[in-house]
Design a protein around this motif. Structure first.
Motif, PDB file in Angstrom:
ATOM      1  N   SER B 220      -3.699 -22.724  27.827  1.00 26.75           N
ATOM      2  CA  SER B 220      -2.878 -21.681  27.893  1.00 26.75           C
ATOM      3  C   SER B 220      -3.210 -20.529  27.011  1.00 26.75           C
ATOM      4  N   SER B 256       0.782 -19.147  34.196  1.00 23.50           N
ATOM      5  CA  SER B 256       2.346 -19.004  35.127  1.00 23.50           C
ATOM      6  C   SER B 256       2.756 -17.705  35.190  1.00 23.50           C
ATOM      7  N   CYS B 289       1.186 -25.647  40.434  1.00 27.64           N
ATOM      8  CA  CYS B 289       0.411 -24.412  39.909  1.00 27.64           C
ATOM      9  C   CYS B 289       0.367 -23.449  40.936  1.00 27.64           C
TER      10      CYS B 289
END
Lengths: 501, 501
Positions: B220, B256, B289
């Motif tokens: 991430s 995200s 996701c």
């Protein structure tokens, strides 16, 4: 941290509602300055206006003409030239291999398609190829060059497939550029030139060295003029390359064998890398003219030259009798390139992965067309001959009609696809243009576009001797249309001249 | 005149026969230094060796494997993925319009082909298109983006068709580069990155600013790491752009919505031009996701952001469910770009004339596929679903098998087409590699290639934290083959570890 002020950026201003709007990151003042220096007249403001006019016409707006005719760019199919049937059959077969079972397709088209597909990963044009291009296509290119050049050997490892010729030229120039100030790389280009060269040099920040073609001698190249340009340039840059376009764009001349030998000797003597743009190699029309490749002449001059002179030559699917511009196919052949540099070239082209595979397939067909005895041979020859004869006829027609106009003089269109006549622009028109901050020939071409719908490119976009004016016009429209167009140009020129006299 | 000596060129040497051979104009010492700095691991030495091995195998040389498996590059068709039938039917119809009379082609394929041909000059894919791309294709792209982004408006004038996404990314970076020394443009890229970015920045002489993705948190992106990288970079360059790859290449993470919002806020606060590489937008596999486009999130954050943040986003025909790499199709959308800069961009792309028209046609089909009720709809959905489900299954399989290996740890492949597992390389192997002047993971991958025929890319080609090692492996081989391949990787790793322990 560097503050905005220290970097000389404009201070953000307060807006009406009291919010400080963010300044743009990327503005005309903070963008790459070399990009700003790029100019490309073939698709410049005159073409933008032509597109607007087309839109206005389609919306029903009244104009003094019924259609816009784009004679600004060598775009054969757009002017109605038909593609070669065999090429398109093979491309359809490669695109949708189910058609290999279709009995209406000729066997030679099918066998070519099978061979191309077998060279593609997973038998699909959707796979990446090797970055240098599909192996079997490069082999076919090498055999084509050997046939064309009377047996002079060609190594497929010296062939790089490209995305049109422009991509190859840009890549070669990129390798050549280095140094700063008086050691900055200089590149010699003809004036008039095809503006890809000046655009690429501007983008790369290289020094453009102009050598002038001799309009009085049918746009021929004089070695003394090369020498003059080179000697002058050596005071302010490091000349490293010499670019030649043969047959010429925009000037349509075809170089003699002697001239090519002289150029090669000059390059050898002066230590220049030769770049030969030979995309019009099939477009030779004038009696007594013949295409000689730089590669062939170089090798026939013996090892003193053929073992040492560095040469890159360029070809494309976009011109000649095929005119398949949209597929962006092309190749370059690299002679006597240093091995380490070649490895760097291979690495550089790998970053953009590969040239478009349909363009590679098409290049393969151009260098390996139907052979005598194959089912598509007769039709292929018929189509190719028809296109090339029509072009030869239109080359002559263009020269003839333009030379009937007082104030226009046009050299024979020996080859390529363009005429580049000289035009006399009356003093009053030159003054009006200059007052408006326009080049006089841009002013002239813009007026012609507005009054006749004919879109040409002003000579200033290609470069010309100071005080002379020209335009480039393609010879591509169908014969009847070309005749009408030429007569409209004639009328316009007469009216324009009268108006400003 | 500047003499060769004054320019620091090597003096020519006398050869045995007394003739002074000419020195090469272009050598590794006199070529463009920025080109020398370019690296591109995806097609680097390991792939060159794989090609050699294939040749050796084909010549009958004995190897410990029967075939070379190229899991180094996202080349779906080469790995056996089948093209979408509808797309290829339309391409065949556009290539050879005679087929419009063939009753075996479905009507919707014919109507799409007619529409594309009507937008081509002379109804031929062989004509140049507008440099920005065919109008009707850009309109279809705009409508696709609006549908994808829940109605956020898209102006076709903001769409530029490109030669694959790489071309668009390179062009945008080219616009952004300026300044010298501490004012030189810096561009933030993720580490690991797709090496197009580092290659482009090296070629342009821009400063590469690394921000590290968090491997422990499934690759991430942490805003604090962006801030660290930016703050440090401000001491030595002028950071102007931030590049994001989502879904990630080589790392496979899917960002995200919150993360994207944070990135946009960061770019706004710090005055950075955003570049969003979204070529894997359909390749999302992990539960929970979802793909969020930067454009959509930007516009949902309100005018404070959507009116100001400059964004370029990139898409391509090469990935997703179509995998049509060889056609080099793509587009970019430009948001909030300064009008004068946009005019410069349009001028710049005009120099290379136009992107390949077959790639433009394919891009059109991707953004305007068969609709419910049309004859090809069911089969299109069936083919697309099959490809995407197979990829999702292979993503899971890859993660599972790799994580059974002691010394390999692999994050979930949430999206894209690659796994990027971390590998533990024993000290002794690290030493042997270092002694040979090789990166340890290059040493590892080269050994794997020689022993198993599997071609992977070492993590060092993408960048990684010092002292960590990885490789990139595509998930593209067919399921059965992938399973065999993963087990071979497992065996190799175990053997390698044992050997060097």
């Amino acid at each position: 941290n560097l503050s905005a002020t220290r970097r000389g950026l404009p201070k953000p201003k307060m807006s009406e509602n009291g919010v400080v709007p963010r300044a743009k990151v990327l503005t005309i003042d903070t963008m790459n300055p070399t990009v700003k220096n790029v100019e490309y007249a073939v698709r410049g403001p005159i073409v933008a206006r032509a597109v607007e006019l087309e839109k206005e016409l389609s919306e029903g707006m009244k104009k003094p003409f019924a259609e816009v005719i784009k004679a600004n760019i060598g775009d054969a199919h757009a002017m109605g030239q038909q593609p070669i049937t065999f090429f398109r059959q093979v491309l359809a077969l490669c695109s949708y291999p189910e058609l290999l079972n279709d009995s209406t397709f000729p066997e030679d088209a099918k066998s070519r398609a099978r061979r191309i597909l077998q060279s593609c990963g997973g038998n699909s044009m959707g796979s990446y190829s090797a970055s240098q291009g599909i192996d079997s296509v490069r082999q076919d290119v090498a055999r084509y060059i050997e046939r064309r050049d009377g047996g002079v050997p060609c190594d497929p490892d010296d062939i790089y497939l490209t995305t049109g010729a422009s991509d190859g030229i840009m890549t070669m120039l990129k390798l050549l550029v280095c140094g700063e100030g008086v050691t900055r790389t200089g590149v010699m280009i003809s004036i008039p030139q095809y503006p890809l060269y000046s655009a690429a040099l501007a983008e790369l920040g290289a020094v453009q060295i102009n050598y002038y073609l001799n309009e009085e001698k049918c746009w021929s190249l004089d070695i003394s003029e090369l020498q003059r340009a080179l000697d002058e340039a050596r005071h302010h840059c490091n000349p490293r390359a010499l670019c030649i376009i043969n047959p010429g764009n925009p000037t349509g001349q075809v170089q003699s064998r002697e001239c090519i030998e002289d150029v090669i000797r000059f390059a050898a003597k002066e230590g220049l890398f030769l770049m030969a743009d030979e995309v019009y190699q099939d477009n030779v029309y004038a009696d007594g003219c013949q295409f000689h490749s730089f590669k062939k002449v170089l090798f026939e001059m013996g090892p003193e030259y053929s073992d040492t002179v560095e040469l890159a030559s360029f070809h494309s699917t976009s011109k000649c009798y095929m005119g398949e511009c949209g597929f962006r196919g092309g190749y370059m052949e690299i002679i006597n390139m240093d091995d380490e540099v070649k490895a760097q070239l291979t690495k550089l082209v790998s970053v953009r992965l590969c040239p478009p595979v349909p363009g590679q397939a098409l290049m393969d067909l151009v260098v390996n067309p139907p052979q005598p005895g194959e089912p598509s041979y007769d039709n292929f020859i018929k189509e190719r001959t028809a296109t090339l004869s029509a072009l030869a006829e239109k080359a002559k027609l263009t020269e003839q009609i333009l030379n009937t106009v007082h104030g226009i003089s046009c050299n024979p269109v020996q080859g390529a696809m363009y005429s580049f006549p000289r035009i006399i622009i009356p003093e009053k028109a030159v003054k009006e243009a200059t007052d408006k901050g326009q080049q006089p020939d841009m002013f002239y071409c813009m007026k012609m576009l507005e009054e006749t719908g004919i879109c040409l490119v002003p000579g200033s976009g290609f470069g010309q001797k100071d005080g002379t004016y020209h335009f480039r016009m393609t010879i591509l429209p169908p014969r009847d249309k070309l005749q009408i167009l030429l007569n409209k140009v004639k009328e316009f020129h007469q009216k324009f001249t009268k108006h400003y006299s």
